[in-house]
Write an enzyme that holds these catalytic residues in place. Structure first.
Site, mmCIF file in Angstrom:
data_model
loop_
_atom_site.group_PDB
_atom_site.id
_atom_site.type_symbol
_atom_site.label_atom_id
_atom_site.label_comp_id
_atom_site.label_asym_id
_atom_site.label_seq_id
_atom_site.Cartn_x
_atom_site.Cartn_y
_atom_site.Cartn_z
ATOM 1 N N CYS A 137 65.653 39.025 -18.874
ATOM 2 C CA CYS A 137 65.055 39.986 -19.807
ATOM 3 C C CYS A 137 64.506 41.221 -19.101
ATOM 4 O O CYS A 137 64.777 42.364 -19.495
ATOM 5 C CB CYS A 137 63.975 39.314 -20.655
ATOM 6 N N HIS A 192 58.440 37.223 -21.720
ATOM 7 C CA HIS A 192 59.712 37.719 -22.269
ATOM 8 C C HIS A 192 59.507 39.154 -22.743
ATOM 9 O O HIS A 192 58.435 39.515 -23.244
ATOM 10 C CB HIS A 192 60.169 36.844 -23.437
ATOM 11 N N GLU A 204 67.710 42.162 -26.440
ATOM 12 C CA GLU A 204 67.086 41.246 -25.484
ATOM 13 C C GLU A 204 68.141 40.439 -24.749
ATOM 14 O O GLU A 204 69.257 40.236 -25.228
ATOM 15 C CB GLU A 204 66.143 40.279 -26.215
#
Length: 250
Positions: A137, A192, A204
């Site tokens: 990420c 994240h 993402e």
């Protein structure tokens, strides 16, 4: 009586002549009707356009203020009025630039979004930060923004979240290109990060076994784990001169 019969015969002859019209003459008549209808519809459309322009020009200050506030609310959601099929743009181009940033900033942001969209479908790879390797990420964020900011970007989600060079952004003021942070496995620090695209969507690199994708921010899962947002590209963080030696892909 003789006159009556003559009128009757003439009537019958004219009826026979009309009913026996050739197919070509009927086609010409139908074509004329179609052309007439097209002309009538075109004139009606032109009249509606002219009427709308007159109403817009003569709108009261209250109406113009309401339309401007609506346009600004769309901008805050990542929507540029007039470019989304809405058919109207209450903000003129100069005002639009003042509200969203400089032309250089907007052009740079679109380059970043183009880079991000080109990675959709590539595999998640922990530690990856190039299209050849795949991405995790924060690696995706680093790859997309690295050439356009004036400091070395942190390489983890928590590092990005805590970087004081990026301004915190409330969820009601999100704009295209803002970083979104989530606490998935941890409760104290984000682990994240994604990049906001507008209209409640973000891109993402999710997790092992999945590919880079576009997700919906307003779903219950992401709302439950949402930790905040940061604005990585701004007038103060934008690099003035972009290096030409670094390619966008490897």
């Amino acid at each position: 009586m003789r006159v009556f019969f003559m009128v009757l015969i003439l009537t019958l002859l004219s009826y026979h002549s009309a009913s026996g019209a050739s197919p070509s003459s009927r086609y010409l008549t139908d074509k004329q009707h179609r052309e007439h209808n097209r002309l009538r519809l075109w004139q009606q459309a032109q009249h509606r356009i002219a009427t709308s322009a007159q109403l817009l020009a003569s709108a009261s200050p209250e109406v113009k203020k309401r339309d401007r506030q609506l346009a600004l609310s769309l901008l805050n959601r990542g929507i540029i009025p007039g470019d989304t099929g809405l058919g109207w743009a209450p903000l003129d181009p100069d005002e639009l630039l003042r509200e969203t940033g400089s032309p250089h900033l907007l052009a740079t942001l679109e380059k970043v979004i183009t880079i991000l969209e080109a990675q959709i479908g590539l595999p998640y790879r922990w530690g990856g930060q190039t299209p050849t390797q795949g991405f995790d990420c924060s690696g995706l964020v680093w790859f997309a923004f690295r050439e356009y900011v004036n400091w070395p970007l942190p390489r983890t989600a928590s590092g990005l979240f805590n970087d004081k060079r990026m301004a915190a952004v409330s969820s009601r003021r999100l704009r295209r290109g803002d970083l979104l942070f989530f606490t998935i496995h941890r409760q104290t620090q984000p682990d994240h990060v994604g990049i906001y695209l507008g209209n409640h969507q973000f891109i993402e690199a999710p997790r092992t076994g999945l590919a880079i994708r576009i997700s919906q921010l307003d779903t219950p899962f992401w709302q439950q784990h949402y930790a905040g947002a940061r604005r990585v590209l701004s007038e103060t963080t934008l690099r003035d001169a972009h290096p030409t030696s670094l390619p966008h892909s490897f």
